[in-house]
Design an enzyme around this catalytic site. Structure first.
Site, mmCIF file in Angstrom:
data_model
loop_
_atom_site.group_PDB
_atom_site.id
_atom_site.type_symbol
_atom_site.label_atom_id
_atom_site.label_comp_id
_atom_site.label_asym_id
_atom_site.label_seq_id
_atom_site.Cartn_x
_atom_site.Cartn_y
_atom_site.Cartn_z
ATOM 1 N N LYS A 1 1.034 -0.623 0.234
ATOM 2 C CA LYS A 1 -0.087 -0.373 -0.204
ATOM 3 C C LYS A 1 0.396 1.139 0.135
ATOM 4 O O LYS A 1 0.703 2.542 -0.971
ATOM 5 C CB LYS A 1 -0.968 -0.050 1.181
ATOM 6 N N GLN B 1 -4.632 -1.296 9.628
ATOM 7 C CA GLN B 1 -4.288 -2.798 9.690
ATOM 8 C C GLN B 1 -4.804 -3.917 10.205
ATOM 9 O O GLN B 1 -4.569 -4.063 11.418
ATOM 10 C CB GLN B 1 -3.243 -3.174 9.166
ATOM 11 N N ASP C 1 -11.201 3.352 4.103
ATOM 12 C CA ASP C 1 -10.876 1.511 4.069
ATOM 13 C C ASP C 1 -12.187 1.223 3.891
ATOM 14 O O ASP C 1 -12.741 0.494 3.259
ATOM 15 C CB ASP C 1 -11.053 0.604 5.719
HETATM 16 N N1 GUN Z 1 -6.543 -6.553 6.269
HETATM 17 C C1 GUN Z 1 -6.983 -7.570 4.937
HETATM 18 N N2 GUN Z 1 -7.863 -7.068 4.380
HETATM 19 C C2 GUN Z 1 -7.656 -5.433 5.216
HETATM 20 C C3 GUN Z 1 -8.727 -4.895 3.959
HETATM 21 O O1 GUN Z 1 -8.920 -4.182 3.020
HETATM 22 N N3 GUN Z 1 -8.281 -3.599 5.093
HETATM 23 C C4 GUN Z 1 -7.307 -3.028 6.982
HETATM 24 N N4 GUN Z 1 -7.549 -2.164 7.273
HETATM 25 N N5 GUN Z 1 -7.326 -4.181 6.778
HETATM 26 C C5 GUN Z 1 -6.991 -5.466 6.238
#
Ligand code: GUN
Length: 292
Positions: A52, A96, A119
Site C-alpha cells: 500500500k 490494518q 477502508d
Molecule cells: N486486512 C485484510 N484486508 C484488509 C483491508 O482491506 N483493510 C485493512 N485495514 N485490513 C485488512
C-alpha cells in the site's frame, strides 16, 4: 475463457489516479496523504501494508506508516486515532486488520472519522453504501466492481453467489451486487460456513465470488459452465522456491475451474492488485473532500 488481468487493469487505473494527484498538487500544493497503522508483525499484514505504501509513492501520494508492537493497548490505539482524525495533514488512514485479540476491531473501526475511513469499514460508510449514497466503499469489493466494469461484464439480472460473509469482503460484496447500480442489479445469494449443500447454490451462479480463505475450495464440479469466477483467496503457504519465502493460493482450484469459466481472476495477479487501487481511489476522494 478470458483472464481478468488485475495487473493490466490496476496499472491502467493507477495512471489515471497519478494524473489526478498531479492536478491536485498543482491546484492545492498538497499531495493526498494516506497513513497506515500496523500492529504487530503478522507476515501477511506486513506485505500488504508495504505494498500500500509503495503504491502511494508510485501515484504521487504521501504515505506514512505508524507501527505498534503486539502489546499496544486499545486506549493507546484510540488516542492515536483521535490524533489522526484531527490532523489536517492526513486525508485518510487505515488500521490494518487483523488486530491482536485484546483489541476489539469494532471499537477501533467506529473511532475512525468516517470522512477519513478510506477502508470503508465504518458503519456510516456501510450504511451509505447500502443506500447507494456517496461513501468510501470497502477496498476489495470496490476493486471487484472496478474489474467487472473494466471488462464490461453484464451483471444485471444475473445470479451472483458469494461464498463467505466476512465484514471486509463477503457481506459488503453481497450488498454491492444487489444494489440498483451498474455493476449491480444481481439476484444475490450469500452463502457461509453454515450453508447446507453449498454446491446446490454455487452450481446456480452466473457470477461466483469466492471469499472463504480456504485454498482450492471451489472445484470444477461446483461451477456452472460459462460462469464468471472471482477469486478473493489470499492463502499464504511457505515455500522454498520463491524469493519472498511464501506462495499465494486462491480459494478456487484455478486449473480445474478455468476451462469451465467465461472469465476468471488468477491468484496472484487478480483481485489483490485491484484492492490497492480502490484504496488509492478512496484516498484521492478523501483528499478532494468528496465524502462529507
Ligand atoms: N486486512 C485484510 N484486508 C484488509 C483491508 O482491506 N483493510 C485493512 N485495514 N485490513 C485488512
Amino acid at each position: 475463457m478470458i483472464l481478468l488481468d488485475g495487473k493490466l487493469v490496476s496499472e491502467e487505473l493507477k495512471k489515471q489516479i497519478a494524473v489526478e494527484a498531479a492536478e491536485l498538487l498543482e491546484k492545492t500544493g498538497r499531495k493526498p496523504h494516506l497513513v497506515a497503522v500496523l500492529v504487530g508483525n503478522d507476515g501477511g499484514s506486513e506485505t500488504y501494508v508495504a505494498s500500500k505504501m509503495r503504491n502511494c509513492e508510485k501515484v504521487g501520494f504521501k504515505s506514512s506508516l505508524i507501527r505498534y508492537d503486539n502489546t499496544v493497548t486499545e486506549a493507546e490505539l484510540l488516542n492515536k486515532i483521535q490524533e489522526l482524525n484531527q490532523d489536517k495533514e492526513v486525508d485518510g488512514f487505515i488500521v490494518q486488520l487483523p488486530l491482536p485479540k485484546h483489541i476489539n476491531p469494532d471499537v477501533i473501526t467506529e473511532a475512525i472519522d468516517y470522512r477519513k475511513d478510506v477502508d470503508g469499514f465504518h458503519p456510516i460508510n456501510l450504511g451509505r453504501m447500502q443506500r447507494n449514497l456517496p461513501c468510501f466503499l470497502p477496498a476489495t469489493p470496490y476493486g471487484i466492481m472496478l474489474m467487472l466494469e473494466y471488462y464490461g461484464i453484464e451483471t444485471a439480472g444475473k445470479h451472483c453467489v458469494v461464498v463467505g460473509r466476512s465484514n471486509i469482503v463477503g457481506s459488503p460484496m453481497s450488498i454491492l451486487m444487489a444494489r440498483n447500480a451498474k455493476p449491480g442489479n444481481c439476484t444475490v445469494t450469500l452463502t457461509h460456513s453454515r450453508t447446507q449443500n453449498l454446491k446446490d447454490f454455487t452450481l446456480k451462479a452466473d457470477i461466483l465470488i469466492a471469499a472463504i480463505g480456504k485454498k482450492n475450495f471451489i472445484t470444477a464440479d461446483m461451477v456452472k459452465e460459462g460462469a464468471v469466477i472471482i477469486d478473493v483467496g489470499m492463502n499464504r503457504e511457505s515455500s522454498e522456491t520463491t524469493k519472498s519465502g511464501y506462495k499465494l493460493f486462491g480459494d478456487v482450484d484455478f486449473d480445474g475451474v478455468a476451462p469451465k469459466s467465461s472469465y476468471i481472476t488468477p491468484v496472484p495477479g487478480g483481485v489483490g492488485l485491484m484492492t490497492i487501487v480502490s484504496l488509492l481511489k478512496n484516498t484521492l476522494a478523501a483528499a478532494k473532500r468528496e465524502i462529507y
